[in-house]
Design a protein around this motif. Sequence first.
Motif, PDB file in Angstrom:
ATOM      1  N   GLU A  26       1.203  -1.304   0.159  1.00  0.00           N
ATOM      2  CA  GLU A  26       0.224  -0.206   0.193  1.00  0.00           C
ATOM      3  C   GLU A  26       1.156   1.179  -0.281  1.00  0.00           C
ATOM      4  O   GLU A  26       1.834   1.755   0.709  1.00  0.00           O
ATOM      5  CB  GLU A  26      -0.815   0.247   1.173  1.00  0.00           C
ATOM      6  CG  GLU A  26      -1.990  -0.472   1.270  1.00  0.00           C
ATOM      7  CD  GLU A  26      -3.224  -0.583   0.038  1.00  0.00           C
ATOM      8  OE1 GLU A  26      -3.505   0.379  -0.411  1.00  0.00           O
ATOM      9  OE2 GLU A  26      -3.689  -1.380  -0.673  1.00  0.00           O
ATOM     10  N   ILE A  27       0.397   2.151  -0.858  1.00  0.00           N
ATOM     11  CA  ILE A  27       1.503   3.308  -0.966  1.00  0.00           C
ATOM     12  C   ILE A  27       0.639   4.616  -0.817  1.00  0.00           C
ATOM     13  O   ILE A  27      -0.769   4.984  -1.696  1.00  0.00           O
ATOM     14  CB  ILE A  27       1.979   3.100  -2.741  1.00  0.00           C
ATOM     15  CG1 ILE A  27       2.862   2.114  -2.815  1.00  0.00           C
ATOM     16  CG2 ILE A  27       2.339   4.831  -2.425  1.00  0.00           C
ATOM     17  CD1 ILE A  27       3.559   2.116  -3.629  1.00  0.00           C
ATOM     18  N   THR A  28       1.260   5.891  -0.176  1.00  0.00           N
ATOM     19  CA  THR A  28       0.085   6.672   0.354  1.00  0.00           C
ATOM     20  C   THR A  28       0.415   7.783  -0.432  1.00  0.00           C
ATOM     21  O   THR A  28       1.970   7.940  -1.264  1.00  0.00           O
ATOM     22  CB  THR A  28       0.721   7.378   1.669  1.00  0.00           C
ATOM     23  OG1 THR A  28       1.463   7.787   2.288  1.00  0.00           O
ATOM     24  CG2 THR A  28      -0.147   6.158   2.882  1.00  0.00           C
ATOM     25  N   GLN A  29       0.006   8.836  -0.410  1.00  0.00           N
ATOM     26  CA  GLN A  29      -0.053   9.956  -1.381  1.00  0.00           C
ATOM     27  C   GLN A  29       1.433  10.648  -0.746  1.00  0.00           C
ATOM     28  O   GLN A  29       2.090  11.234  -1.665  1.00  0.00           O
ATOM     29  CB  GLN A  29      -0.990  11.467  -1.789  1.00  0.00           C
ATOM     30  CG  GLN A  29      -0.782  11.935  -1.882  1.00  0.00           C
ATOM     31  CD  GLN A  29      -0.338  11.503  -4.313  1.00  0.00           C
ATOM     32  OE1 GLN A  29      -1.168  10.458  -4.333  1.00  0.00           O
ATOM     33  NE2 GLN A  29      -0.037  12.764  -4.825  1.00  0.00           N
ATOM     34  N   HIS A  30       1.240  11.111   0.655  1.00  0.00           N
ATOM     35  CA  HIS A  30       2.323  11.776   0.538  1.00  0.00           C
ATOM     36  C   HIS A  30       3.944  10.396   0.665  1.00  0.00           C
ATOM     37  O   HIS A  30       4.636  11.318   0.580  1.00  0.00           O
ATOM     38  CB  HIS A  30       2.318  11.038   2.671  1.00  0.00           C
ATOM     39  CG  HIS A  30       3.881  11.380   3.622  1.00  0.00           C
ATOM     40  ND1 HIS A  30       4.374  12.365   3.803  1.00  0.00           N
ATOM     41  CD2 HIS A  30       4.033  10.566   3.945  1.00  0.00           C
ATOM     42  CE1 HIS A  30       5.112  12.994   4.428  1.00  0.00           C
ATOM     43  NE2 HIS A  30       5.358  11.220   4.417  1.00  0.00           N
ATOM     44  N   PHE A  31       3.830   9.533   0.908  1.00  0.00           N
ATOM     45  CA  PHE A  31       5.130   8.369   0.160  1.00  0.00           C
ATOM     46  C   PHE A  31       5.603   8.658  -0.991  1.00  0.00           C
ATOM     47  O   PHE A  31       6.577   9.093  -1.289  1.00  0.00           O
ATOM     48  CB  PHE A  31       5.072   7.175   0.442  1.00  0.00           C
ATOM     49  CG  PHE A  31       5.767   6.256  -0.153  1.00  0.00           C
ATOM     50  CD1 PHE A  31       7.029   5.760   1.456  1.00  0.00           C
ATOM     51  CD2 PHE A  31       6.175   5.481  -1.096  1.00  0.00           C
ATOM     52  CE1 PHE A  31       7.698   5.471   0.903  1.00  0.00           C
ATOM     53  CE2 PHE A  31       7.410   4.557  -1.808  1.00  0.00           C
ATOM     54  CZ  PHE A  31       7.970   4.605  -0.821  1.00  0.00           C
ATOM     55  N   LEU A  32       4.774   8.705  -2.015  1.00  0.00           N
ATOM     56  CA  LEU A  32       4.892   9.201  -3.801  1.00  0.00           C
ATOM     57  C   LEU A  32       5.312  10.517  -3.599  1.00  0.00           C
ATOM     58  O   LEU A  32       6.264  10.478  -4.261  1.00  0.00           O
ATOM     59  CB  LEU A  32       3.382   8.877  -4.441  1.00  0.00           C
ATOM     60  CG  LEU A  32       3.389   7.553  -4.755  1.00  0.00           C
ATOM     61  CD1 LEU A  32       2.170   7.805  -5.320  1.00  0.00           C
ATOM     62  CD2 LEU A  32       4.178   7.048  -5.282  1.00  0.00           C
ATOM     63  N   ILE A  33       4.898  11.440  -2.706  1.00  0.00           N
ATOM     64  CA  ILE A  33       5.647  12.980  -2.771  1.00  0.00           C
ATOM     65  C   ILE A  33       6.763  12.764  -2.091  1.00  0.00           C
ATOM     66  O   ILE A  33       7.715  13.262  -3.363  1.00  0.00           O
ATOM     67  CB  ILE A  33       4.973  13.593  -2.110  1.00  0.00           C
ATOM     68  CG1 ILE A  33       3.443  13.961  -2.780  1.00  0.00           C
ATOM     69  CG2 ILE A  33       5.091  15.208  -2.065  1.00  0.00           C
ATOM     70  CD1 ILE A  33       1.905  14.845  -1.729  1.00  0.00           C
ATOM     71  N   ARG A  34       6.979  12.397  -1.129  1.00  0.00           N
ATOM     72  CA  ARG A  34       8.711  12.042  -0.183  1.00  0.00           C
ATOM     73  C   ARG A  34       9.615  11.552  -1.931  1.00  0.00           C
ATOM     74  O   ARG A  34      10.670  12.324  -1.333  1.00  0.00           O
ATOM     75  CB  ARG A  34       8.000  11.555   0.961  1.00  0.00           C
ATOM     76  CG  ARG A  34       7.333  12.590   1.869  1.00  0.00           C
ATOM     77  CD  ARG A  34       8.404  13.794   2.083  1.00  0.00           C
ATOM     78  NE  ARG A  34       7.591  14.326   3.599  1.00  0.00           N
ATOM     79  CZ  ARG A  34       7.513  15.887   3.081  1.00  0.00           C
ATOM     80  NH1 ARG A  34       7.419  16.116   2.460  1.00  0.00           N
ATOM     81  NH2 ARG A  34       6.821  16.267   4.201  1.00  0.00           N
ATOM     82  N   ILE A  35       9.555  10.592  -1.636  1.00  0.00           N
ATOM     83  CA  ILE A  35      10.162   9.827  -2.785  1.00  0.00           C
ATOM     84  C   ILE A  35      10.359  10.353  -3.852  1.00  0.00           C
ATOM     85  O   ILE A  35      12.103  10.647  -4.094  1.00  0.00           O
ATOM     86  CB  ILE A  35       9.897   8.022  -3.002  1.00  0.00           C
ATOM     87  CG1 ILE A  35       8.693   8.094  -3.258  1.00  0.00           C
ATOM     88  CG2 ILE A  35       9.849   7.400  -1.876  1.00  0.00           C
ATOM     89  CD1 ILE A  35       8.516   6.416  -3.863  1.00  0.00           C
ATOM     90  N   HIS A  36       9.221  11.236  -4.180  1.00  0.00           N
ATOM     91  CA  HIS A  36       9.890  11.365  -5.699  1.00  0.00           C
ATOM     92  C   HIS A  36      10.724  13.433  -4.859  1.00  0.00           C
ATOM     93  O   HIS A  36      11.840  13.627  -5.731  1.00  0.00           O
ATOM     94  CB  HIS A  36       8.566  12.338  -6.437  1.00  0.00           C
ATOM     95  CG  HIS A  36       8.323  13.701  -7.015  1.00  0.00           C
ATOM     96  ND1 HIS A  36       9.190  12.802  -8.585  1.00  0.00           N
ATOM     97  CD2 HIS A  36       8.287  14.804  -7.931  1.00  0.00           C
ATOM     98  CE1 HIS A  36       9.146  14.144  -9.567  1.00  0.00           C
ATOM     99  NE2 HIS A  36       8.617  15.085  -8.852  1.00  0.00           N
ATOM    100  N   TYR A  58       2.946  -1.069   4.396  1.00  0.00           N
ATOM    101  CA  TYR A  58       2.510   0.417   4.266  1.00  0.00           C
ATOM    102  C   TYR A  58       4.036   0.655   3.625  1.00  0.00           C
ATOM    103  O   TYR A  58       4.992   0.538   5.036  1.00  0.00           O
ATOM    104  CB  TYR A  58       2.505   0.778   4.684  1.00  0.00           C
ATOM    105  CG  TYR A  58       0.007  -0.145   5.068  1.00  0.00           C
ATOM    106  CD1 TYR A  58      -0.489   0.361   4.725  1.00  0.00           C
ATOM    107  CD2 TYR A  58       0.632  -1.249   5.887  1.00  0.00           C
ATOM    108  CE1 TYR A  58      -1.918   0.296   4.758  1.00  0.00           C
ATOM    109  CE2 TYR A  58      -1.490  -2.004   5.765  1.00  0.00           C
ATOM    110  CZ  TYR A  58      -2.274  -1.111   5.425  1.00  0.00           C
ATOM    111  OH  TYR A  58      -3.168  -1.706   5.696  1.00  0.00           O
ATOM    112  N   LEU A  59       4.025   1.407   2.879  1.00  0.00           N
ATOM    113  CA  LEU A  59       5.454   1.977   3.200  1.00  0.00           C
ATOM    114  C   LEU A  59       5.267   3.470   3.410  1.00  0.00           C
ATOM    115  O   LEU A  59       4.280   3.777   2.672  1.00  0.00           O
ATOM    116  CB  LEU A  59       5.586   2.324   0.989  1.00  0.00           C
ATOM    117  CG  LEU A  59       5.807   0.507   0.484  1.00  0.00           C
ATOM    118  CD1 LEU A  59       6.324   1.346  -0.717  1.00  0.00           C
ATOM    119  CD2 LEU A  59       6.577   0.104   1.501  1.00  0.00           C
ATOM    120  N   ILE A  60       5.703   3.519   3.946  1.00  0.00           N
ATOM    121  CA  ILE A  60       6.062   5.298   5.479  1.00  0.00           C
ATOM    122  C   ILE A  60       6.319   6.313   4.948  1.00  0.00           C
ATOM    123  O   ILE A  60       5.764   7.579   4.113  1.00  0.00           O
ATOM    124  CB  ILE A  60       5.765   4.881   6.396  1.00  0.00           C
ATOM    125  CG1 ILE A  60       4.814   3.516   7.327  1.00  0.00           C
ATOM    126  CG2 ILE A  60       5.388   6.239   7.310  1.00  0.00           C
ATOM    127  CD1 ILE A  60       5.184   2.949   8.497  1.00  0.00           C
TER     128      ILE A  60
END
Length: 103
Positions: free
Chosen positions: A16-26, A81-83
Motif C-alpha cells: 500500500e502506497i500513500t500519496q505522502h509517500f509518493l510525494i516524499r520519494i519524488h 505499508y510504505l511510510i
Amino acid sequence: MDIFTIRKKCNDDTIEITQHFLIRIHQRKIFYKEIKNVIMHGEIIEEYPNDFPYPSCLILGKTTDNRIIHVVVGMNDTKLYLITAYEPDPDKWDNKFKKRKDC
C-alpha cells in the motif's frame, strides 16, 4: 516484525502506497524499484511495535547504485505499508547508518 515476513509482502499485490509517500520519494529522487530493493536486501535497524495504526520498522539498505537508504514500513496481517524513505543524514547517524547519534 521480521525481515522475512516483510519480504514476503513486498509485492505489488500487497504493498500500500500513500500519496505522502509518493510525494516524499519524488522530492528525494528515490525510485519505487529502489525501495523494493532495500526491503528485499536490507536489514531492520529499529522497530516501532506500538506505532499506530500498525507496527512499523526502519530498514537500512542500498539502492542498485549503492546509495544508502532508510525505508520505514508498517505491516498488518495482509498489507505492507510504505511510510517514508530517505537518505540518512551523516550528522544524525553513525558511520554505518545503523545507530542514531546522541544529540
